[in-house]
Design a protein around this motif. Structure first.
Motif, PDB file in Angstrom:
ATOM      1  N   UNK A 343       0.812  -1.209   0.000  1.00 24.82           N
ATOM      2  CA  UNK A 343       0.000   0.000   0.000  1.00 24.82           C
ATOM      3  C   UNK A 343       0.849   1.264   0.000  1.00 24.82           C
ATOM      4  N   UNK A 344       1.896   1.290   0.806  1.00 28.09           N
ATOM      5  CA  UNK A 344       2.775   2.462   0.868  1.00 28.09           C
ATOM      6  C   UNK A 344       3.509   2.659  -0.445  1.00 28.09           C
ATOM      7  N   UNK A 345       3.941   1.558  -1.064  1.00 29.71           N
ATOM      8  CA  UNK A 345       4.635   1.649  -2.351  1.00 29.71           C
ATOM      9  C   UNK A 345       3.684   2.153  -3.442  1.00 29.71           C
ATOM     10  N   UNK A 346       2.429   1.706  -3.403  1.00 27.46           N
ATOM     11  CA  UNK A 346       1.441   2.183  -4.378  1.00 27.46           C
ATOM     12  C   UNK A 346       1.235   3.683  -4.242  1.00 27.46           C
ATOM     13  N   UNK A 347       1.107   4.148  -2.993  1.00 23.44           N
ATOM     14  CA  UNK A 347       0.906   5.575  -2.763  1.00 23.44           C
ATOM     15  C   UNK A 347       2.118   6.364  -3.245  1.00 23.44           C
ATOM     16  N   UNK A 348       3.310   5.857  -3.003  1.00 20.84           N
ATOM     17  CA  UNK A 348       4.519   6.542  -3.457  1.00 20.84           C
ATOM     18  C   UNK A 348       4.578   6.586  -4.987  1.00 20.84           C
ATOM     19  N   UNK A 349       4.178   5.516  -5.626  1.00 17.11           N
ATOM     20  CA  UNK A 349       4.201   5.472  -7.085  1.00 17.11           C
ATOM     21  C   UNK A 349       3.139   6.386  -7.696  1.00 17.11           C
ATOM     22  N   UNK A 350       2.058   6.617  -6.963  1.00 14.55           N
ATOM     23  CA  UNK A 350       1.003   7.504  -7.445  1.00 14.55           C
ATOM     24  C   UNK A 350       1.322   8.975  -7.184  1.00 14.55           C
ATOM     25  N   UNK A 351       2.410   9.236  -6.478  1.00 18.86           N
ATOM     26  CA  UNK A 351       2.692  10.584  -6.004  1.00 18.86           C
ATOM     27  C   UNK A 351       2.751  11.615  -7.129  1.00 18.86           C
ATOM     28  N   UNK A 352       3.472  11.308  -8.217  1.00 21.06           N
ATOM     29  CA  UNK A 352       3.600  12.282  -9.304  1.00 21.06           C
ATOM     30  C   UNK A 352       2.257  12.532  -9.980  1.00 21.06           C
ATOM     31  N   UNK A 353       1.513  11.462 -10.243  1.00 22.23           N
ATOM     32  CA  UNK A 353       0.208  11.608 -10.894  1.00 22.23           C
ATOM     33  C   UNK A 353      -0.762  12.411 -10.030  1.00 22.23           C
ATOM     34  N   UNK A 354      -0.673  12.234  -8.712  1.00 24.40           N
ATOM     35  CA  UNK A 354      -1.498  13.040  -7.808  1.00 24.40           C
ATOM     36  C   UNK A 354      -1.035  14.485  -7.845  1.00 24.40           C
ATOM     37  N   UNK A 355       0.274  14.679  -7.882  1.00 21.23           N
ATOM     38  CA  UNK A 355       0.860  16.023  -7.840  1.00 21.23           C
ATOM     39  C   UNK A 355       0.411  16.871  -9.031  1.00 21.23           C
ATOM     40  N   UNK A 356       0.378  16.279 -10.214  1.00 13.47           N
ATOM     41  CA  UNK A 356       0.011  17.040 -11.424  1.00 13.47           C
ATOM     42  C   UNK A 356      -1.449  16.849 -11.825  1.00 13.47           C
ATOM     43  N   UNK A 357      -2.185  16.014 -11.085  1.00  9.48           N
ATOM     44  CA  UNK A 357      -3.601  15.826 -11.369  1.00  9.48           C
ATOM     45  C   UNK A 357      -3.920  14.755 -12.391  1.00  9.48           C
ATOM     46  N   UNK A 358      -2.901  14.169 -13.028  1.00  5.04           N
ATOM     47  CA  UNK A 358      -3.154  13.183 -14.082  1.00  5.04           C
ATOM     48  C   UNK A 358      -3.753  11.887 -13.549  1.00  5.04           C
ATOM     49  N   UNK A 359      -3.755  11.705 -12.249  1.00  4.20           N
ATOM     50  CA  UNK A 359      -4.365  10.510 -11.665  1.00  4.20           C
ATOM     51  C   UNK A 359      -5.856  10.453 -12.015  1.00  4.20           C
ATOM     52  N   UNK A 360      -6.472  11.620 -12.265  1.00  5.11           N
ATOM     53  CA  UNK A 360      -7.892  11.695 -12.649  1.00  5.11           C
ATOM     54  C   UNK A 360      -8.050  11.981 -14.140  1.00  5.11           C
ATOM     55  N   UNK A 361      -6.981  11.853 -14.896  1.00  9.48           N
ATOM     56  CA  UNK A 361      -7.044  12.131 -16.323  1.00  9.48           C
ATOM     57  C   UNK A 361      -7.112  13.627 -16.609  1.00  9.48           C
ATOM     58  N   UNK A 362      -7.712  13.985 -17.719  1.00  6.45           N
ATOM     59  CA  UNK A 362      -7.805  15.387 -18.111  1.00  6.45           C
ATOM     60  C   UNK A 362      -8.544  16.239 -17.079  1.00  6.45           C
ATOM     61  N   UNK A 363      -9.673  15.774 -16.495  1.00  4.40           N
ATOM     62  CA  UNK A 363     -10.334  16.584 -15.459  1.00  4.40           C
ATOM     63  C   UNK A 363      -9.407  16.892 -14.287  1.00  4.40           C
ATOM     64  N   UNK A 364      -8.567  15.934 -13.922  1.00  6.82           N
ATOM     65  CA  UNK A 364      -7.617  16.157 -12.830  1.00  6.82           C
ATOM     66  C   UNK A 364      -6.582  17.210 -13.176  1.00  6.82           C
ATOM     67  N   UNK A 365      -6.124  17.205 -14.430  1.00  5.98           N
ATOM     68  CA  UNK A 365      -5.153  18.212 -14.861  1.00  5.98           C
ATOM     69  C   UNK A 365      -5.782  19.600 -14.874  1.00  5.98           C
ATOM     70  N   UNK A 366      -7.031  19.678 -15.308  1.00  7.05           N
ATOM     71  CA  UNK A 366      -7.730  20.970 -15.305  1.00  7.05           C
ATOM     72  C   UNK A 366      -7.886  21.474 -13.870  1.00  7.05           C
ATOM     73  N   UNK A 367      -8.211  20.555 -12.968  1.00 11.49           N
ATOM     74  CA  UNK A 367      -8.347  20.909 -11.552  1.00 11.49           C
ATOM     75  C   UNK A 367      -7.018  21.416 -10.999  1.00 11.49           C
ATOM     76  N   UNK A 368      -5.915  20.727 -11.345  1.00 10.93           N
ATOM     77  CA  UNK A 368      -4.586  21.148 -10.895  1.00 10.93           C
ATOM     78  C   UNK A 368      -4.214  22.507 -11.473  1.00 10.93           C
ATOM     79  N   UNK A 369      -4.597  22.739 -12.737  1.00  8.40           N
ATOM     80  CA  UNK A 369      -4.301  24.015 -13.388  1.00  8.40           C
ATOM     81  C   UNK A 369      -4.956  25.171 -12.644  1.00  8.40           C
ATOM     82  N   UNK A 370      -6.261  25.054 -12.392  1.00 16.60           N
ATOM     83  CA  UNK A 370      -6.961  26.150 -11.722  1.00 16.60           C
ATOM     84  C   UNK A 370      -6.532  26.272 -10.256  1.00 16.60           C
ATOM     85  N   UNK A 371      -6.220  25.133  -9.622  1.00 13.02           N
ATOM     86  CA  UNK A 371      -5.725  25.189  -8.254  1.00 13.02           C
ATOM     87  C   UNK A 371      -4.419  25.960  -8.169  1.00 13.02           C
TER      88      UNK A 371
END
Length: 422
Positions: A343-371
């Motif tokens: 579980x900890x390794x999964x969270x660490x591997x997801x870190x970049x995608x969470x950081x830039x919003x890509x974990x949610x695809x394009x909507x996540x990136x748009x959210x990161x942009x406005x944030x």
């Protein structure tokens, strides 16, 4: 005189000590790190869509997927040698739907990037970088990561300013929280009064937008610190894993005693490529790091990207450049498949995608942009609020002096009248 049986008038309630400390921290920490936050957030806005913008600016490098194998590393080396025999291949990036990016030479002393058709081997575009020169998005990333300063100076400034920014966000929610949840208080806390004075609109932009972007900004800040503050990175892994220590990355090393006994450098590169590609036909991208034959301990490194635009489920492989044997244990977090990771390794591997919003695809990136855009605006609106309050404090002093001057003549005119009456 106060009559017996009546209560004295109540003094205006003073804010709690916790509120006052939060206000003090919010103000001064914001003033100290404001410019840094503006730069980091604005660069983040641009970087979020770097892949999409690059694709739009270079339509000739977009290659439709074909039902045929892509060219092998040996073919890339042959192409590079025919054009730049004095430059060694560094790495190649295969992305489904786009040209292969082949980097030659060393980035810090100047390198050449070839963009090659993955099916025909045709060189579509060549980009030359002089020593120290970077492309636009690398320039933006450098600003985001270390403010275009030397890395050893800029990185700590950005990293610890981000930590301070988290404190500012926490203190901000304390200041935002209404004393009483009345209808008027709710309206002021959640809506921007556009048809008001500049001062009021600016207050709402800081207060209301800050609240709406709070969660996004906090997530971006907390995930960003993973890349820059070692104690925080290790501590976060320790907490999320229930007390496990984050394993250190170990550079893979080939057995130098096996030089020339099994495969030629070109043959071993193709062999390793084919093995990984055959085992992972679902991959939509590959990162291939060439071994340097002049360095016997250098290894071949590959990373596969099963999902285009996402990095959490990547998988890394390292091979001995002489024997083709897979080298394991070099990167415990990424050596395993995502499904089999802890579980900890999964969270660490997801870190970049969470950081830039890509974990949610394009909507996540748009959210990161406005944030990030709101994050860049907060120091500006906050500074204007502070400046307005400073000016307001100076005005009563001047108006008091004016009132005193106005009172004195009145006293002089009244005095003779009283004297005549006597």
């Amino acid at each position: 005189m106060i009559r017996r049986g009546t209560n004295p008038p109540k003094k205006k309630g003073r804010r709690s000590l916790f509120y006052r400390i939060s206000a003090w921290l919010h103000l001064w920490l914001g003033l100290i790190t404001g410019l840094i936050v503006v730069i980091v957030c604005l660069c983040a806005c641009i970087w979020v869509f770097n892949e999409e913008i690059t694709a739009l600016m270079e339509p000739e490098t977009q290659i439709a997927k074909k039902n045929q194998p892509v060219i092998l590393p040996s073919r890339l080396i042959s192409i590079a040698d025919s054009l730049y025999p004095d430059k060694k291949p560094g790495y190649a990036i295969y992305k489904q739907g786009s040209a292969v990016l082949l980097s030659l030479g060393q980035g810090r002393v100047g390198n050449t990037v070839l963009k090659i058709n993955p099916y025909t081997g045709q060189v579509i575009k060549t980009v030359e970088h002089e020593a120290g020169e970077t492309d636009f998005f690398r320039f933006i990333l450098n600003g985001h990561r270390f403010l275009w300063l030397p890395a050893e100076i800029g990185r700590p400034i950005v990293n610890y300013s981000t930590l301070i920014f988290v404190i500012i966000l926490i203190s901000g929610i304390v200041l935002w929280w209404p004393k009483k949840w009345t209808k008027a208080a709710k309206k002021q806390a959640f809506t921007i009064k556009t048809k008001a004075s500049f001062k009021r609109v600016n207050y709402d932009l800081h207060n209301v937008l800050g609240f709406y972007a709070l969660l996004v900004l906090a997530i971006m800040a907390l995930t960003g610190m993973v890349y820059g503050i070692k104690w925080y990175s290790k501590g976060l892994y320790w907490v999320t894993s229930g007390g496990e220590i984050l394993p250190d990355f170990k550079r893979a090393s080939s057995d130098s005693t096996q030089v020339g006994r099994f495969y030629s450098p070109v043959a071993i590169m193709d062999k390793c490529w084919k093995a990984v590609a055959a085992a992972h036909p679902e991959a939509e991208g590959f990162y291939y790091n060439f071994a340097d034959p002049s360095l016997p301990a250098s290894s071949i490194n590959m990373t596969i990207y099963p999902t285009a635009g996402k990095y959490y489920n990547t998988r890394s492989f390292a091979f001995d450049q002489h024997t083709g044997e897979r080298l394991t244990g070099t990167n415990p977090v990424y050596d395993k498949s995502f499904e089999n990771a802890s579980g900890a390794a999964k969270l660490r591997r997801m870190n970049y995608d969470i950081h830039v919003g890509s974990i949610l695809g394009l909507p996540g990136k748009i959210l990161a942009f406005f944030g990030a855009l709101i994050g860049a605006s907060l120091p500006v609106t906050g500074f204007l609020l502070w400046l307005g309050k400073r000016r307001k404090k100076k005005k009563p002093v001047a108006s008091s002096a004016i009132r005193q001057q106005a009172v004195v003549p009145q006293i002089k005119t009244v005095a003779p009248v009283l004297a005549d009456q006597d």
